[in-house]
Design a protein around this motif. Structure first.
Motif, PDB file in Angstrom:
ATOM      1  N   MET A 147       0.778  -1.246   0.091  1.00 45.04           N
ATOM      2  CA  MET A 147       0.037   0.065   0.084  1.00 45.04           C
ATOM      3  C   MET A 147       0.821   1.115  -0.188  1.00 45.04           C
ATOM      4  O   MET A 147       0.445   2.034  -0.772  1.00 45.04           O
ATOM      5  CB  MET A 147      -1.021  -0.103   1.165  1.00 45.04           C
ATOM      6  N   GLN A 148       1.885   1.019   0.622  1.00 43.04           N
ATOM      7  CA  GLN A 148       2.924   2.379   0.604  1.00 43.04           C
ATOM      8  C   GLN A 148       3.632   2.614  -0.748  1.00 43.04           C
ATOM      9  O   GLN A 148       3.832   3.597  -1.151  1.00 43.04           O
ATOM     10  CB  GLN A 148       3.948   2.170   1.702  1.00 43.04           C
ATOM     11  N   HIS A 149       3.836   1.656  -1.460  1.00 42.65           N
ATOM     12  CA  HIS A 149       4.232   1.741  -2.699  1.00 42.65           C
ATOM     13  C   HIS A 149       3.265   2.248  -3.676  1.00 42.65           C
ATOM     14  O   HIS A 149       3.462   2.943  -4.605  1.00 42.65           O
ATOM     15  CB  HIS A 149       4.897   0.328  -3.356  1.00 42.65           C
ATOM     16  N   PHE A 150       1.911   1.807  -3.205  1.00 44.14           N
ATOM     17  CA  PHE A 150       0.757   2.062  -4.301  1.00 44.14           C
ATOM     18  C   PHE A 150       0.723   3.616  -4.022  1.00 44.14           C
ATOM     19  O   PHE A 150       0.503   4.269  -4.827  1.00 44.14           O
ATOM     20  CB  PHE A 150      -0.458   1.437  -4.107  1.00 44.14           C
ATOM     21  N   ASP A 151       0.545   4.246  -2.862  1.00 41.41           N
ATOM     22  CA  ASP A 151       0.523   5.511  -2.435  1.00 41.41           C
ATOM     23  C   ASP A 151       1.482   6.322  -3.133  1.00 41.41           C
ATOM     24  O   ASP A 151       1.267   7.449  -3.520  1.00 41.41           O
ATOM     25  CB  ASP A 151       0.383   5.614  -1.033  1.00 41.41           C
ATOM     26  N   SER A 152       2.780   5.951  -3.106  1.00 43.93           N
ATOM     27  CA  SER A 152       3.742   6.533  -3.728  1.00 43.93           C
ATOM     28  C   SER A 152       3.923   6.651  -5.194  1.00 43.93           C
ATOM     29  O   SER A 152       4.219   7.585  -5.686  1.00 43.93           O
ATOM     30  CB  SER A 152       5.266   5.719  -3.365  1.00 43.93           C
ATOM     31  N   MET A 153       3.290   5.769  -5.930  1.00 36.87           N
ATOM     32  CA  MET A 153       3.191   5.697  -7.152  1.00 36.87           C
ATOM     33  C   MET A 153       1.979   6.761  -7.551  1.00 36.87           C
ATOM     34  O   MET A 153       2.139   7.479  -8.676  1.00 36.87           O
ATOM     35  CB  MET A 153       2.757   4.406  -7.674  1.00 36.87           C
ATOM     36  N   LYS A 154       0.874   6.691  -6.809  1.00 40.06           N
ATOM     37  CA  LYS A 154      -0.110   7.735  -7.220  1.00 40.06           C
ATOM     38  C   LYS A 154       0.284   9.131  -6.928  1.00 40.06           C
ATOM     39  O   LYS A 154       0.013   9.916  -7.702  1.00 40.06           O
ATOM     40  CB  LYS A 154      -1.472   7.469  -6.216  1.00 40.06           C
ATOM     41  N   ALA A 155       1.347   9.312  -5.903  1.00 42.75           N
ATOM     42  CA  ALA A 155       1.789  10.759  -5.542  1.00 42.75           C
ATOM     43  C   ALA A 155       2.867  11.033  -6.751  1.00 42.75           C
ATOM     44  O   ALA A 155       2.882  12.342  -7.166  1.00 42.75           O
ATOM     45  CB  ALA A 155       2.350  10.609  -4.184  1.00 42.75           C
TER      46      ALA A 155
END
Length: 160
Positions: A147-155
Motif C-alpha cells: 500500500m505504501q508503494h501504491f500511494d507513492s506511485m499515485k503521488a
C-alpha cells in the motif's frame, strides 16, 4: 475456507484490481516518473509490487509447513527489493501488468484456501521483529508495504 481467509482474500482482490487499473491507465510519461519514497520509477515499482509483494505466498507456505523462514533483516529485504527493481527498471507496462495479474490472482486463491489454523501458524524472521503469523505476514506485505508503494506511485503521477 475460513471466514477470515475469505475476507482477507477479498480485500487482496479489491486492492490488486485497484493497482492493476491504475497501472493500465498511466501514460508513458508517467511510467518513468520517480516515486519519492522509493526513488524508483513508477513502472519498476509496479513490477516490484507484482513480482514481490503479491508473490509472498511462497513465504507464507513455509510458515504453514513449519519450515524455517530465511533469517533476513529488514535491511536485507530492502536490499533485495532494490536489486529486483534495478533489474527491472526498464520493464514495460505489459511486464508489470503480467506480474501483477498472475501473482495477485495466485495470492487471492492461496489466501482464500487457508484455514484459521493456517492463518495462525507462526514463523520467525528478524525482518518482522521475530515471530510472525501467516496472517500477519500477508497483512504486512500486502496491506502495509504494498500500500505504501501504491500511494507513492499515485503521488508520483499526481493522483493522490
Amino acid at each position: 475456507m475460513s471466514q477470515r481467509a475469505k475476507e482477507i482474500s477479498e480485500r487482496i482482490k479489491v486492492f490488486s484490481d485497484e493497482v492493476i487499473a491504475f497501472v493500465e491507465n498511466i501514460s508513458e510519461n508517467e511510467w518513468t516518473k520517480v516515486c519519492e519514497w522509493e526513488q524508483w520509477p513508477v513502472g519498476a515499482t509496479a513490477y516490484h509490487m507484482g513480482a514481490g509483494h503479491f508473490a509472498i505466498s511462497d513465504m507464507a507456505s513455509m510458515i504453514i509447513r513449519g519450515e524455517d523462514l530465511p533469517p533476513l533483516t529488514m535491511d536485507q529485504v530492502n536490499a533485495m527489493s532494490k536489486k529486483q527493481t534495478q533489474d527491472h527498471v526498464d520493464c514495460t507496462k505489459a511486464d508489470a501488468l503480467g506480474a501483477l495479474r498472475k501473482k495477485s490472482e495466485g495470492m487471492v486463491a492461496f489466501v482464500a484456501g487457508l484455514s484459521d489454523d493456517e492463518l495462525d501458524r507462526k514463523g520467525s524472521m528478524p525482518a518482522f521483529g521475530g515471530e510472525v503469523t501467516t496472517e500477519q505476514l500477508i497483512r504486512y506485505v500486502i496491506f502495509d508495504s504494498a500500500m505504501q508503494h501504491f500511494d507513492s506511485m499515485k503521488a508520483a503521477v499526481g493522483r493522490t
